[in-house]
Design a protein around this motif. Structure first.
Motif, PDB file in Angstrom:
ATOM      1  N   ALA D 386      10.346  33.031  21.991  1.00 18.04           N
ATOM      2  CA  ALA D 386       9.920  31.689  21.597  1.00 18.04           C
ATOM      3  C   ALA D 386      11.087  30.719  21.720  1.00 18.04           C
ATOM      4  O   ALA D 386      10.897  29.527  21.875  1.00 18.04           O
ATOM      5  CB  ALA D 386       9.394  31.700  20.158  1.00 18.04           C
ATOM      6  N   ILE D 387      12.292  31.277  21.605  1.00 13.36           N
ATOM      7  CA  ILE D 387      13.477  30.440  21.794  1.00 13.36           C
ATOM      8  C   ILE D 387      14.248  30.955  22.990  1.00 13.36           C
ATOM      9  O   ILE D 387      14.618  32.117  23.061  1.00 13.36           O
ATOM     10  CB  ILE D 387      14.349  30.458  20.526  1.00 13.36           C
ATOM     11  CG1 ILE D 387      13.676  29.613  19.447  1.00 13.36           C
ATOM     12  CG2 ILE D 387      15.737  29.939  20.816  1.00 13.36           C
ATOM     13  CD1 ILE D 387      14.447  29.492  18.204  1.00 13.36           C
ATOM     14  N   LYS D 388      14.427  30.067  23.935  1.00 13.64           N
ATOM     15  CA  LYS D 388      15.180  30.439  25.128  1.00 13.64           C
ATOM     16  C   LYS D 388      16.582  29.826  25.083  1.00 13.64           C
ATOM     17  O   LYS D 388      17.521  30.319  25.710  1.00 13.64           O
ATOM     18  CB  LYS D 388      14.454  29.909  26.381  1.00 13.64           C
ATOM     19  CG  LYS D 388      13.205  30.707  26.707  1.00 13.64           C
ATOM     20  CD  LYS D 388      13.589  31.993  27.415  1.00 13.64           C
ATOM     21  CE  LYS D 388      12.355  32.815  27.768  1.00 13.64           C
ATOM     22  NZ  LYS D 388      12.721  34.230  27.901  1.00 13.64           N
ATOM     23  N   THR D 389      16.667  28.705  24.388  1.00 14.09           N
ATOM     24  CA  THR D 389      17.953  28.009  24.313  1.00 14.09           C
ATOM     25  C   THR D 389      18.317  27.825  22.852  1.00 14.09           C
ATOM     26  O   THR D 389      17.491  27.351  22.073  1.00 14.09           O
ATOM     27  CB  THR D 389      17.839  26.636  24.985  1.00 14.09           C
ATOM     28  OG1 THR D 389      17.353  26.812  26.305  1.00 14.09           O
ATOM     29  CG2 THR D 389      19.211  25.960  25.031  1.00 14.09           C
ATOM     30  N   LEU D 390      19.511  28.235  22.486  1.00 12.36           N
ATOM     31  CA  LEU D 390      19.913  28.115  21.083  1.00 12.36           C
ATOM     32  C   LEU D 390      21.193  27.314  20.997  1.00 12.36           C
ATOM     33  O   LEU D 390      22.171  27.555  21.708  1.00 12.36           O
ATOM     34  CB  LEU D 390      20.135  29.504  20.476  1.00 12.36           C
ATOM     35  CG  LEU D 390      20.447  29.503  18.968  1.00 12.36           C
ATOM     36  CD1 LEU D 390      19.254  28.991  18.177  1.00 12.36           C
ATOM     37  CD2 LEU D 390      20.873  30.879  18.499  1.00 12.36           C
ATOM     38  N   TYR D 391      21.159  26.329  20.109  1.00 15.35           N
ATOM     39  CA  TYR D 391      22.356  25.529  19.830  1.00 15.35           C
ATOM     40  C   TYR D 391      22.742  25.850  18.412  1.00 15.35           C
ATOM     41  O   TYR D 391      21.993  25.642  17.480  1.00 15.35           O
ATOM     42  CB  TYR D 391      22.022  24.045  19.974  1.00 15.35           C
ATOM     43  CG  TYR D 391      23.237  23.156  20.084  1.00 15.35           C
ATOM     44  CD1 TYR D 391      23.530  22.516  21.284  1.00 15.35           C
ATOM     45  CD2 TYR D 391      24.091  22.955  19.009  1.00 15.35           C
ATOM     46  CE1 TYR D 391      24.637  21.700  21.407  1.00 15.35           C
ATOM     47  CE2 TYR D 391      25.211  22.153  19.124  1.00 15.35           C
ATOM     48  CZ  TYR D 391      25.484  21.519  20.323  1.00 15.35           C
ATOM     49  OH  TYR D 391      26.582  20.711  20.440  1.00 15.35           O
ATOM     50  N   MET D 392      23.977  26.351  18.226  1.00 13.75           N
ATOM     51  CA  MET D 392      24.345  26.844  16.897  1.00 13.75           C
ATOM     52  C   MET D 392      25.580  26.125  16.395  1.00 13.75           C
ATOM     53  O   MET D 392      26.596  26.009  17.075  1.00 13.75           O
ATOM     54  CB  MET D 392      24.623  28.339  16.990  1.00 13.75           C
ATOM     55  CG  MET D 392      24.849  28.978  15.642  1.00 13.75           C
ATOM     56  SD  MET D 392      24.853  30.761  15.816  1.00 13.75           S
ATOM     57  CE  MET D 392      25.200  31.253  14.141  1.00 13.75           C
ATOM     58  N   MET D 393      25.480  25.611  15.179  1.00 12.97           N
ATOM     59  CA  MET D 393      26.646  25.000  14.527  1.00 12.97           C
ATOM     60  C   MET D 393      27.282  26.043  13.636  1.00 12.97           C
ATOM     61  O   MET D 393      26.632  26.623  12.778  1.00 12.97           O
ATOM     62  CB  MET D 393      26.206  23.828  13.644  1.00 12.97           C
ATOM     63  CG  MET D 393      26.216  22.485  14.307  1.00 12.97           C
ATOM     64  SD  MET D 393      25.520  21.273  13.199  1.00 12.97           S
ATOM     65  CE  MET D 393      26.960  20.744  12.306  1.00 12.97           C
TER      66      MET D 393
END
Lengths: 182, 383, 401, 515
Positions: D386-393
């Motif tokens: 469901a998530i292909k791109t993850l941006y993580m702080m």
């Protein structure tokens, strides 16, 4: 009270003869020629050469000469410095880097694990010697700071500075009773 | 063919061995060692040949190598051609002048006899004069020397102009103004002496200075023309552009004058030319005023003083001894004058531009004209 | 100067003045200064002076140093006479602290200060000769300076960067054999001065260069704020040592040489005479000096003796507080001035009561003299800049601060 | 309201005020060792003696309360004599230890000696020797010789922590501080004893010999160890934090902070991500911004719906505010997850279970925590695609080691993983793009503590390596992607943020009152 008065400076009038350059040129030549002939005299004691042949004839620096730093030693050959950072604090050039370490001997407690002086940054003001409360750092090694070709060579670390050092006899820490049995 | 070979040998010996040798070593001995001794210093002694400092001579070689190896820089927008040719224009005249300087009288294939009754003139009996001791035998030798020396003005002026630098330009202007001004005084002060000698042939002039006044006083130019000697020496100093007349390159005012933009071998040539000029002026003064190769009372056929005459070692041998002595004499005179110039250089402060001009035009020139006039009157009366 | 300098000078031949950038990197502008000259031939018709090429931010640096750390910086103001700067600064801070130094300290300061003045004047006169091409005179003078520096080195431990002054006293007392060494140096100095005098003073070439060039009038000198030998050359006899005696200058006899023409030659003569006077003062100091302490006894200011630092906690605490906090100078401001080699060296100091100066301003004589130097240069020849600039004796370190 | 005359200054103070406080109000310092405002008053050091008109002997200023019409002299000759005597007496057996003592520079003995004594000792006795470098607790060392027995530490353990570890043993000049048998000074606030020790008797083991205190530069900051947000002096030297020291704030932490919080500064200097990285290759910011914006834009083009964003409660409000704008305006995703450290130890004094300094800030900026998915959902979403791109702080996740490992394993499935963090952890190697962010010491911002109190912190020193504050990174990326967010200073963000939150009626509390 001393006497202070003004004194007008005088300049002599010059006659025609003196204005013809010749007498003064001859007077000047007599001074320089005097030096020349004295200094080529075969008797070396007659010569008045002021230059020193530096590397061949080492110069002797006066006792107070501020040269390379050295770190003084305790009686047992350990470094006297306790890394109190007084020298690096007062150093206007910020050239002393000290990192303190825990000494095995609890009566010493603190010693400089790292002690580096950047002799190129050093401005040889001698404030570090004055600031040292332990007679640990001195600048009376009688050696001037040598020239370097690499920056790194100018970083004098603790062991190098201790090699230049000597035994310090100064008493430290005041009078103390022997340790009470714990 | 033999003539050509002999001339070549003479050129090599005089120009390359003597002139450049003396001029080159002067950079060291004169400028460095001598100044060092004057100033209570030691001077260069660190470069060594197999552990010997040899009075610092290896520095001379090191300097040469250094200058050759340095980058040759031509300033942006400089006139490349003139900038390159200028050092040659300075250097070559400084050497050409030497062709008329005699280091000894002509060699006599026969016997030399001195004729005291004819003013101690030497004549060659049973043989002929062979010119072995100057490169060129020229009847108008002095004129030639002056003509050639005048060329070097162009070198300095062109160097100053072509460098595209304001300091160089000022230096070039100063040098051309100074050299032209002093050439006048120089020539006029010499004119008096020429009147007396009555010849432009340098060797003849020297030969005439062998005369003895009252049988004891050598009739050198300095004796018969003392004022002219002084004027000529002064003007000569100014001609060489050396202290106290070094304002064309007055290093504290206009950096290095016309030399500012020169590096490498071009700079070395300029510098060497200056030293060669110093030696050349010394040689001119020596031959015109100090008796050239004459040694007091020493003649080719013996020693003469107060009418006495004796010939040590026999005539054959003495002739060769006298040749050596005479070559030694002129060499000594030249070196002494060079030494004197250097002493002046290290003693005196520099003139100012306008003061140099004043000295040249308002003092030296009237004095030399007066000298010429008085000499002319006396010569006319005596004749 | 006239406004129409850029107009063609000659109506027939088109010509225009030449602009010449003299400096900052030029052999005559030692200490780095720049003159933008407008030349008509070799005549200077306009001179614009630009200073600041040796700016090191002394005043700003001082604000980030303790009061003691400023001493090495003052060494580098007038680097030819660093001791005078040291003592001038020390005196200023002492006035702010309102403390007195022991008598011996004042004597030593007077003596060492005059030694420094000797080195300053020897350098200045020597350099003037050098730049005129008389290199031997320069090297003789430098030999004299070396002798002075040898003495200074023996006492302070360094020849140039002495950092010898301390607030409330001195770094060290004089050395044992100082007097004997001074006697030798003095004998040689007198000889050397005589030699330089012989080479230069009556030499016509030298006279022609110096007499009547770089003329300053007394009015101009005063209005531009000139002090020191340059002002005295015009006949104004202002000398801080005489008019506002400090240290022990009130106790010694000396003459203040003054000129009357205000030209370069007067300045040269004054410096030559001051060499003699300095030698006189030093002799008197050595004669009148008595043994005693050299440091003030105020524990706020002076580091305790080493013996006490090593062995008592009181001494150690005192030492530590002065080292890491700096001397605590009460809030206030002071302007204190002394006679340095080139004139009145003033320190205007503001303290906010901490261990570091809030503001130090130096009234450096050199900078002030650069303000009016164009007046001395304009109208003269290009070559006159050399002797004028030499006798003005601008020292870059002091001028640009 | 009693009126009292101190050194000629008339002052009206509240009833029950001690002379010492009254003198402070009047602008006069009364020296004291044993008195501490947060502790009981034993009046045992006798340093604060002052002269009260009419009283037979000198009165301890810390203890005596003022009465109406009292006339006090704090600088009379008698007082000065007493002060000198007390100091001379205290220093009698004090070792010559300043060079090796960590307290030198902030030592009351040094200050008072110079200010009130400055004379040599008249006594010539040998100094007593006592125990040195005694490990009185895991974090604190005791030096008996330096101790002046003011009992501040004992009172701290009795009154503040209530753990009662310390007492005085022996008598006279042999007296020393010791723990009760079988105990050691190991309460979670033990280093506070070193803080309040007026001399160098108790010193922190962590700070020992690290740096001289006079070299330290101090910046007002907030501890990030937990959500309590203790106010601290962040003390640093040459771009490195040397220690935290509690800053007085009666609303939050009074004079104290916990040992764990004190050590949390180490995170700032360990395992830092210093250069922007793209697939393991170091880049500069220009290069990485281009790469990142291109990759993000492509990911959005491909499938905007599969974009996930992990928000960290470790970041300041300003960073979060820009994160929000970046998410909403540039990325346009609504799949948000909440990162941050997992909960830990808590007590009823200062230590809170939530180890993130700014969870309340996330709440305030994003308007509650309901929109955020938890870690399990995040892992599920990645694994399910469901998530292909993850941006993580930041790198923290509120999860145990096992879950975290699952997360790390799942990262391989992502098409694009952008990490924007202070630390490398193990994630930086796996990130397609790793962007270095600043710690709280290198930038300024605001944290909202557990109580809802917004507390600003200041920048102490320049950022390590190439790192940038989170908000600046968002700005760079946004500009590169054609939707610039334009701010120059943090206060601009702060103003806008507070406006926005007021509009949301989300009651951003007023800033903490200054000390």
């Amino acid at each position: 009270m001393g006497e202070v008065k003004t004194k007008p400076v005088e300049r002599a009038e010059q006659g025609l003869w003196e204005k013809s350059y010749i007498p003064e040129i001859l007077r000047g030549l007599s001074v320089t020629a005097g030096h020349f002939f004295r200094n080529i005299s075969p008797r070396k004691s007659q010569r008045r050469i002021f230059t020193k042949n530096y590397p061949e004839e080492p110069t002797v620096y006066p006792e107070r000469y501020r040269g390379l730093h050295r770190l003084m030693l305790r009686d047992d050959g350990q470094v006297r410095c306790v890394a109190c950072m007084c020298c690096s604090t007062i150093c206007p050039a910020d050239c002393i880097h000290i990192e303190a370490g825990e000494h095995d001997d609890p009566s010493i407690e603190k010693y400089p694990a790292v002690f580096v002086i950047d002799e190129l940054r050093c401005i040889v003001c001698g404030l570090c010697v004055e600031a040292c409360p332990c007679d640990a750092i001195r600048m009376d090694s009688g050696r001037h700071i040598p020239p370097y070709t690499e920056r790194n060579e100018a970083f004098f670390d603790r062991d190098l500075l201790m090699e230049l050092g000597g035994l310090s006899q100064a008493k430290q820490g005041g009078d103390r009773t022997p340790a009470a049995a714990e | 063919m033999a003539e050509v070979l002999i001339t070549l040998v003479k050129i090599i010996v005089i120009v390359f061995v003597f002139v450049l040798g003396v001029a080159g070593s002067m950079t060291l001995l004169g400028d460095r060692k001598q100044s060092a001794r004057i100033q209570n210093r030691v001077g260069p002694n660190q470069a060594k040949f197999f552990g010997f400092s040899l009075l610092g001579f290896p520095h001379f070689i090191a300097d040469g190598i250094k200058l050759v190896l340095k980058e040759n820089i031509v300033p942006a927008q400089a006139n490349k051609f003139l900038h390159t040719i200028a050092p040659a224009l300075v250097f070559i005249p400084a050497l050409i002048g030497w062709s008329v300087i005699p280091f000894m009288d002509h060699y006599c294939t026969g016997t030399v006899m001195t004729l005291p009754e004819h003013g101690y003139t030497e004549v060659c009996v049973d043989g002929e004069w062979k010119n072995y001791f100057s490169i060129m035998h020229m009847n108008s030798g002095v004129l030639f020397a002056f003509a050639i020396a005048a060329i070097s003005v162009y070198g300095a002026a062109i160097a100053g102009w072509a460098s595209n630098s304001k300091f160089s330009l000022l230096g070039g202007l100063r040098s051309s103004a100074q050299m032209i001004s002093y050439e006048v005084a120089m020539g006029l002060s010499l004119a008096g002496a020429l009147l007396i000698y009555g010849t432009l042939n340098i060797n003849e002039m020297v030969r005439m200075q062998g005369n003895l006044l009252g049988d004891w006083l050598p009739m050198w130019g300095i004796v018969i023309q003392p004022l002219a000697f002084f004027l000529f020496l002064l003007a000569g100093l100014a001609e060489t552009k050396r202290a106290p007349f070094d304002l064309p390159e007055g290093e504290s005012e206009i950096v290095a004058g016309y030399l500012t933009e020169y590096t490498s071998m071009k700079f070395a040539m300029m510098q060497l030319a200056e030293y060669a000029a110093t030696v050349f002026i010394a040689a001119l003064v020596a031959v015109v005023f100090l008796g050239g190769w004459q040694m007091p009372w020493v003649y080719a056929d013996g020693i003469r003083i107060f009418g006495n005459h004796w010939t040590p070692f026999g005539e054959e041998v003495w002739y060769y001894i006298s040749i050596v002595l005479r070559i030694g004499a002129i060499t000594f005179k030249i070196l002494f004058l060079v030494w004197l110039q250097f002493m002046m250089r290290w003693t005196l402060p520099r003139f100012r531009y306008d003061q140099v001009m004043t000295l040249g035009w308002k003092i030296l020139l009237p004095l030399s004209i007066a000298n010429l006039f008085i000499t002319a009157v006396i010569v006319t009366i005596l004749a | 100067m006239a406004e129409n300098i850029y107009d063609p000078i000659d109506q027939d031949v088109h010509s225009e003045p030449m602009m010449l950038q003299m400096g900052p990197s030029h052999p005559a502008t030692h200490g780095t200064v720049r003159f933008t000259l407008t030349l008509e031939g070799e005549k200077v018709i306009k001179c614009e002076t630009e200073v600041g090429y040796l700016h090191r931010g002394f005043e700003k640096e001082s604000e980030n140093s303790t009061w003691t750390q400023v001493f090495p910086y003052t060494d580098r103001l007038n680097y030819v006479s660093p001791l005078l700067n040291n003592f001038g600064y020390a005196l200023a801070v002492e006035r702010l602290l309102e403390i007195e130094v022991p008598e011996r300290c004042d004597w030593i300061r007077t003596l060492m200060g005059e030694l420094s003045r000797l080195s300053d004047h020897l350098t200045c006169t020597g350099a003037a000769a050098l730049e005129l091409g008389a290199m031997s005179a320069f090297l003789y003078a430098i030999e004299g300076r070396e002798l002075v520096w040898d003495l200074i080195e023996e006492v302070t431990g360094a020849r140039l960067t002495v950092s010898y002054g301390r607030i409330g006293g001195l770094k060290d007392d004089l050395t044992e054999g100082f007097e004997e060494r001074w006697k030798y140096a003095k004998r040689r100095l007198i000889e050397i001065r005589a030699e330089v005098d012989k080479l230069l003073t009556r030499n016509r070439i030298f006279l022609d260069r110096f007499e009547g060039t770089g003329v300053l009038t007394p009015e101009m000198g005063i209005s531009y704020g000139y002090t020191g030998p340059v002002l005295r050359s015009t006949g104004v006899d202002y000398d801080v040592r005489k008019d506002h005696p400090y240290f022990m200058y009130g106790e010694v006899d000396f003459d203040v040489p003054v000129g009357h023409r205000g030209d370069n030659f007067d300045r040269y003569l004054i410096r030559m005479e001051e060499i003699v006077q300095s030698i006189r003062i030093i002799d008197q100091c050595l004669e009148k000096m008595e043994p005693g302490p050299i440091n003030s006894d105020d524990p706020r200011v002076v580091l305790p003796e080493k013996e006490k630092v090593y062995n008592t906690i009181e001494g150690m605490i005192n030492h530590f507080k002065i080292i890491f906090e700096g001397i605590q100078v009460p809030p206030g401001e002071v302007y204190s001035y002394t006679e340095a080699g080139n004139g009145e060296l003033g320190f205007y100091i503001v303290s906010n009561g901490t261990g570091k100066p809030w503001k130090i301003h130096v009234r450096s004589p050199s900078l002030i003299m650069m303000g009016g130097i164009h007046k001395l240069i304009e109208g003269g020849l290009l070559a006159d800049i050399i002797p004028t600039f030499d006798t003005i004796n601008m020292i870059g370190g002091e001028c640009d601060k | 309201m009693p009126k009292v005359n101190i050194n000629g200054t008339e002052i009206e103070v509240e009833k029950g005020t001690t002379i010492l406080k009254a003198a402070a109000q009047a602008g006069f310092e009364v020296p004291h060792f044993c008195y501490h405002p947060a502790l009981s008053i034993p009046a045992n050091c006798r340093m604060c003696l002052v002269e009260v008109e009419g009283a037979r002997s000198l009165e301890p200023a810390c203890y005596s309360e003022v009465t109406d019409g009292m006339v006090v002299e704090t600088k009379s000759e008698r007082v000065i004599k007493a002060q000198k005597s007390v100091l001379e007496f205290i220093l009698l057996n004090h070792p010559v230890d300043c060079p090796i003592c960590d307290q030198a520079g902030e030592c009351k003995l040094q200050d008072y000696y110079m200010a009130y004594d400055a004379q040599e000792s008249r006594l010539r006795a040998e100094k007593n020797q006592k125990v040195k470098v005694f490990p009185i607790g895991p974090e604190v060392l005791y030096d008996g010789e330096r101790c002046i027995l003011c009992t501040r530490c004992i009172r701290f353990c009795e009154e503040i922590t209530g753990t009662n570890e310390l007492t005085i043993v022996q008598r006279g000049d042999s007296a020393e501080i010791r723990t009760f048998p079988g105990k050691e000074l190991d309460n979670p606030y033990s280093v506070c004893t070193a803080d309040i020790c007026p001399v160098g008797a108790l010193t922190s083991r962590d700070f020992r010999f690290k740096c001289r205190v006079w070299l330290l530069q101090s910046t007002d900051s907030v501890c990030t160890g937990c959500s309590n947000g203790c106010n601290i002096h962040l003390e640093h030297f040459r771009n490195e934090i040397q220690r935290y020291r509690p800053r007085y704030n009666p609303q939050v932490n009074d004079y104290w902070m916990c040992d764990a919080g004190r050590l949390s500064y180490k995170e700032v200097h360990t395992d830092r991500l210093l250069r922007p990285m793209s697939n393991g290759a170091a880049l500069n910011w220009h290069g990485v911004t281009e790469t990142a914006s291109a990759k993000l834009a492509r990911a959005l083009d491909d499938d905007a719906g599969s974009f996930g964003f992990v928000v960290s409660p470790q970041a300041s409000c300003e960073d979060l505010f820009l994160a929000k704008r970046f998410i909403e305006e540039v990325l346009g995703t609504d799949q948000l997850y909440l990162g941050g450290k997992p909960d830990g130890f808590e007590d009823d004094f200062l230590i809170k279970a939530d180890k993130n300094p700014n969870r309340q800030g996330v709440k305030a900026v994003f308007g509650g925590l309901n929109d955020f998915g938890d870690v399990d959902k995040l892992i599920d979403d990645i694994e399910s695609g469901a998530i292909k791109t993850l941006y993580m702080m930041e790198t923290h996740l509120p999860a145990d080691a096992e879950t975290r490992q699952r997360f790390v394993d799942a990262l391989d499935k992502l098409d694009l993983f952008v990490l924007q963090a202070q630390h490398c952890a193990e994630l930086a190697n796996q990130a397609h793009l790793a962007l270095p962010a600043c710690s709280h010491a290198e930038t300024e911002g605001t944290f909202v503590n557990f109580d809802g109190l917004a507390q600003p912190f200041e920048q102490a020193f320049a950022p390590h390596g190439d790192s940038l504050p989170h908000w600046q990174i968002f700005m760079r990326l946004a500009r590169a992607m054609g939707q610039p967010l334009t701010y120059t200073f943090v206060h601009q963000i702060r103003d806008e943020m507070f406006q926005a939150s007021d509009a949301d009626e989300n009651g951003e509390p007023a800033e903490a009152q200054a000390e």
